[in-house]
Design a protein around this motif. Sequence first.
Motif, PDB file in Angstrom:
ATOM      1  N   ARG A 153      -0.868   4.107  -2.162  1.00  0.00           N
ATOM      2  CA  ARG A 153      -1.951   5.016  -1.748  1.00  0.00           C
ATOM      3  C   ARG A 153      -1.488   6.466  -1.919  1.00  0.00           C
ATOM      4  O   ARG A 153      -0.319   6.787  -1.705  1.00  0.00           O
ATOM      5  CB  ARG A 153      -2.334   4.765  -0.287  1.00  0.00           C
ATOM      6  CG  ARG A 153      -2.922   3.396  -0.006  1.00  0.00           C
ATOM      7  CD  ARG A 153      -4.244   3.116  -0.655  1.00  0.00           C
ATOM      8  NE  ARG A 153      -5.298   4.072  -0.361  1.00  0.00           N
ATOM      9  CZ  ARG A 153      -6.566   3.917  -0.771  1.00  0.00           C
ATOM     10  NH1 ARG A 153      -6.921   2.855  -1.457  1.00  0.00           N
ATOM     11  NH2 ARG A 153      -7.454   4.830  -0.492  1.00  0.00           N
ATOM     12  N   HIS A 186       0.793  -1.222   0.000  1.00  0.00           N
ATOM     13  CA  HIS A 186       0.000   0.000   0.000  1.00  0.00           C
ATOM     14  C   HIS A 186       0.827   1.274   0.000  1.00  0.00           C
ATOM     15  O   HIS A 186       0.354   2.314   0.441  1.00  0.00           O
ATOM     16  CB  HIS A 186      -1.037  -0.007   1.130  1.00  0.00           C
ATOM     17  CG  HIS A 186      -2.259  -0.792   0.723  1.00  0.00           C
ATOM     18  ND1 HIS A 186      -2.183  -2.101   0.342  1.00  0.00           N
ATOM     19  CD2 HIS A 186      -3.558  -0.436   0.584  1.00  0.00           C
ATOM     20  CE1 HIS A 186      -3.384  -2.527  -0.001  1.00  0.00           C
ATOM     21  NE2 HIS A 186      -4.236  -1.546   0.130  1.00  0.00           N
ATOM     22  N   PHE A 187       2.058   1.192  -0.519  1.00  0.00           N
ATOM     23  CA  PHE A 187       2.760   2.460  -0.754  1.00  0.00           C
ATOM     24  C   PHE A 187       2.194   3.158  -1.983  1.00  0.00           C
ATOM     25  O   PHE A 187       2.570   4.276  -2.294  1.00  0.00           O
ATOM     26  CB  PHE A 187       4.282   2.249  -0.860  1.00  0.00           C
ATOM     27  CG  PHE A 187       4.738   1.349  -1.977  1.00  0.00           C
ATOM     28  CD1 PHE A 187       4.736   1.787  -3.287  1.00  0.00           C
ATOM     29  CD2 PHE A 187       5.188   0.065  -1.704  1.00  0.00           C
ATOM     30  CE1 PHE A 187       5.153   0.969  -4.314  1.00  0.00           C
ATOM     31  CE2 PHE A 187       5.612  -0.775  -2.739  1.00  0.00           C
ATOM     32  CZ  PHE A 187       5.589  -0.314  -4.041  1.00  0.00           C
ATOM     33  N   ARG A 219       5.804  19.544   0.355  1.00  0.00           N
ATOM     34  CA  ARG A 219       4.676  19.930   1.185  1.00  0.00           C
ATOM     35  C   ARG A 219       3.361  19.869   0.392  1.00  0.00           C
ATOM     36  O   ARG A 219       2.377  19.285   0.844  1.00  0.00           O
ATOM     37  CB  ARG A 219       4.906  21.334   1.749  1.00  0.00           C
ATOM     38  CG  ARG A 219       3.986  21.662   2.874  1.00  0.00           C
ATOM     39  CD  ARG A 219       4.188  23.066   3.420  1.00  0.00           C
ATOM     40  NE  ARG A 219       2.951  23.495   4.036  1.00  0.00           N
ATOM     41  CZ  ARG A 219       2.573  23.110   5.246  1.00  0.00           C
ATOM     42  NH1 ARG A 219       3.335  22.329   5.963  1.00  0.00           N
ATOM     43  NH2 ARG A 219       1.413  23.510   5.730  1.00  0.00           N
ATOM     44  N   LEU A 237       2.481  16.269  -0.298  1.00  0.00           N
ATOM     45  CA  LEU A 237       1.977  15.572   0.887  1.00  0.00           C
ATOM     46  C   LEU A 237       0.533  15.957   1.189  1.00  0.00           C
ATOM     47  O   LEU A 237      -0.323  15.101   1.440  1.00  0.00           O
ATOM     48  CB  LEU A 237       2.887  15.907   2.072  1.00  0.00           C
ATOM     49  CG  LEU A 237       2.591  15.225   3.400  1.00  0.00           C
ATOM     50  CD1 LEU A 237       2.583  13.719   3.242  1.00  0.00           C
ATOM     51  CD2 LEU A 237       3.630  15.637   4.430  1.00  0.00           C
ATOM     52  N   ILE A 238       0.257  17.260   1.140  1.00  0.00           N
ATOM     53  CA  ILE A 238      -1.097  17.717   1.473  1.00  0.00           C
ATOM     54  C   ILE A 238      -2.101  17.251   0.419  1.00  0.00           C
ATOM     55  O   ILE A 238      -3.202  16.794   0.744  1.00  0.00           O
ATOM     56  CB  ILE A 238      -1.126  19.250   1.634  1.00  0.00           C
ATOM     57  CG1 ILE A 238      -0.269  19.643   2.845  1.00  0.00           C
ATOM     58  CG2 ILE A 238      -2.546  19.761   1.793  1.00  0.00           C
ATOM     59  CD1 ILE A 238      -0.077  21.119   3.022  1.00  0.00           C
ATOM     60  N   GLU A 277      -6.246  10.933  -0.441  1.00  0.00           N
ATOM     61  CA  GLU A 277      -6.372   9.697   0.324  1.00  0.00           C
ATOM     62  C   GLU A 277      -7.772   9.592   0.934  1.00  0.00           C
ATOM     63  O   GLU A 277      -8.425   8.557   0.885  1.00  0.00           O
ATOM     64  CB  GLU A 277      -5.315   9.672   1.430  1.00  0.00           C
ATOM     65  CG  GLU A 277      -5.319   8.431   2.292  1.00  0.00           C
ATOM     66  CD  GLU A 277      -5.025   7.185   1.493  1.00  0.00           C
ATOM     67  OE1 GLU A 277      -4.008   7.173   0.797  1.00  0.00           O
ATOM     68  OE2 GLU A 277      -5.825   6.238   1.551  1.00  0.00           O
ATOM     69  N   LEU A 288       3.918  12.137  -0.873  1.00  0.00           N
ATOM     70  CA  LEU A 288       5.207  12.496  -0.276  1.00  0.00           C
ATOM     71  C   LEU A 288       6.334  12.243  -1.274  1.00  0.00           C
ATOM     72  O   LEU A 288       7.192  13.108  -1.505  1.00  0.00           O
ATOM     73  CB  LEU A 288       5.425  11.671   0.996  1.00  0.00           C
ATOM     74  CG  LEU A 288       6.709  11.946   1.766  1.00  0.00           C
ATOM     75  CD1 LEU A 288       6.660  13.307   2.426  1.00  0.00           C
ATOM     76  CD2 LEU A 288       6.950  10.870   2.814  1.00  0.00           C
ATOM     77  N   ALA A 344      -2.676  13.544   0.948  1.00  0.00           N
ATOM     78  CA  ALA A 344      -3.520  13.271   2.113  1.00  0.00           C
ATOM     79  C   ALA A 344      -4.978  13.596   1.805  1.00  0.00           C
ATOM     80  O   ALA A 344      -5.889  12.863   2.204  1.00  0.00           O
ATOM     81  CB  ALA A 344      -3.027  14.082   3.312  1.00  0.00           C
ATOM     82  N   THR A 345      -5.211  14.701   1.066  1.00  0.00           N
ATOM     83  CA  THR A 345      -6.581  15.068   0.701  1.00  0.00           C
ATOM     84  C   THR A 345      -7.187  13.992  -0.203  1.00  0.00           C
ATOM     85  O   THR A 345      -8.319  13.545   0.000  1.00  0.00           O
ATOM     86  CB  THR A 345      -6.593  16.421  -0.038  1.00  0.00           C
ATOM     87  OG1 THR A 345      -5.789  17.345   0.700  1.00  0.00           O
ATOM     88  CG2 THR A 345      -7.992  16.971  -0.159  1.00  0.00           C
ATOM     89  N   LEU A 380      -1.581   8.975  -0.142  1.00  0.00           N
ATOM     90  CA  LEU A 380      -0.910   9.539   1.034  1.00  0.00           C
ATOM     91  C   LEU A 380       0.601   9.358   0.933  1.00  0.00           C
ATOM     92  O   LEU A 380       1.374  10.298   1.170  1.00  0.00           O
ATOM     93  CB  LEU A 380      -1.447   8.849   2.296  1.00  0.00           C
ATOM     94  CG  LEU A 380      -0.801   9.221   3.620  1.00  0.00           C
ATOM     95  CD1 LEU A 380      -0.989  10.690   3.937  1.00  0.00           C
ATOM     96  CD2 LEU A 380      -1.368   8.364   4.746  1.00  0.00           C
ATOM     97  N   VAL A 381       1.048   8.146   0.564  1.00  0.00           N
ATOM     98  CA  VAL A 381       2.476   7.864   0.461  1.00  0.00           C
ATOM     99  C   VAL A 381       3.031   8.436  -0.845  1.00  0.00           C
ATOM    100  O   VAL A 381       4.078   9.078  -0.884  1.00  0.00           O
ATOM    101  CB  VAL A 381       2.734   6.340   0.520  1.00  0.00           C
ATOM    102  CG1 VAL A 381       4.225   6.059   0.531  1.00  0.00           C
ATOM    103  CG2 VAL A 381       2.063   5.740   1.736  1.00  0.00           C
TER     104      VAL A 381
END
Lengths: 269, 261
Positions: free
Chosen positions: B31, B28-29, B47, B50-51, B57, B37, B54-55, B33-34
Amino acid sequence: MASNRLLTSSDLNKMAFNSLFLQASFNYERMQACGWAWSILPGLQKVYKGNPEKMKDALRRHMEFFNVHPFLVTPIMGIVIAMEEKNEDPELIRAVKVATMGPLGGIGDAIFWFTLLPIAASLGAGFGLDGNPLGPIIFLVLFNVVHLWIRFGFMHYFYNFGLEAFESLKSITAHFQKAASIIGVTVVGALIASFVRLSVALKFNVGSGENLKEVNVQTDIIDAVMPNLLPLCFTLGIYYLIAKKNWTPTRVIFGIILFGVAMSFLGIL
Amino acid sequence: MEFSVIQVVLVMIWTGLCGIDLFDGLFHFHRPLVSGLVLGWILGDMRTGLITGATLELILLGAVPVGGAQPPNVVIGGVAGIVLAISSRLEPAAAIGVAIPFAVFMQALITLYFTAFVPVMHSVDSAIEKGKGESAVVNANLFGMFTLFVLYAFVAGIITIGGTAAGNALQQLPPFISNGLGVAGGMLTAVGLAILLKIMFAPRYAVYLALGFILVTFFQAPILAIAGIAVIIAMIEFYLTNEISNLAGKNSKKGEASDGI
């Protein structure tokens, strides 16, 4: 139990490792058949060592249609390779494969898709939204500790205890799915309040002269009733469309995008 | 923003690996979220990556193959959203509205791919008859992963190169559109959650939905704490059900846990 068993611990680990690639040759005719054959190959090579005809026959049998939850394949592998080792009737082995695919699919969905992934991912995303690079790392560690523990652990457990272990697993399945539902639904409730963002941008003035006051619909009215009220209603509305009206997620997503742009144009959201 | 050749190649390699991980490995790398990054690091804006990741995700939380059905492709959706967020300097939530069509397109492409792979099974069958089954099985799987890698890397290359142009165009959009996409991005999270609810929810679980909601809305409890509380409640229910069925006698049939999942 462990006496006169053919496969060593490292054979079992090799099989569990190969099972990570169960869907490497996925296709719509036999689904995971060839990946399954690869996963179980180290065991077959040990069982049918020096017997190419039996090996050929075993490969033929294990290239038949197969499809199970990709995270819960090792319980079946453990049972099946133990049966191959005991020289069980191929018909019986086939029956076990077919009979175990379905129930394990349900348990796997419950453990991985509805409990582990939402919890680990939302936890990591919470950090990620703040720009904290620990988020992805927390997610990966949490997810894979459970994932690998289950995958490798079940390989050993089911090879050693076989069909009787599967019977006991089946009997707790109903209870387990209920428990997973409780955890999952609670976490979803928390996620709605944490991550669904929806607020009204409307403002209007009341009173006149010195009493003129600006009223912000979101902070002064809706939040006073209950914060996160709109995200909750909105999510339940989407749930209604998807679950009761059979809208596809894709249709809902495009609908929301159009809705968002339209509401932004009108200055409402 | 222009990306260098090395950046494009690195994005292609990473996406190829993610494409494999979506079906094989399953660490699950892949996804968002990962991926956010890593892609952010490659493209020089960790940054934003990553944001955005995450959104995305949270939006794609429900995009899982329940019962084996393929959801919109989370790998390509993620790559498109993250690359566009960085190249266009749009708000992360706004870039996502643009990313979703890519996820849907890739879903269709993968369906074709799984159909096109059928003949490989027949060649393995004939290799088995010739006594070369063992290596044929291994090679078919390696070949499958290799072609998946190439397919994903190719699509990612197109997105990254085209994304630069698309990103420039997106910067010219009227503000109400980018604002509206951002608003939609905030609401899209509800889709993933609604999909999860569709499968798990039964009316008698409404109290648990309320519990999680209230703990966050009024107590700002962290998700992990809420998950812990939920585990405790689930265990209490589990013990109680066991005790009740013991009291009711050993022949009680368990049919009550059939709703929900």
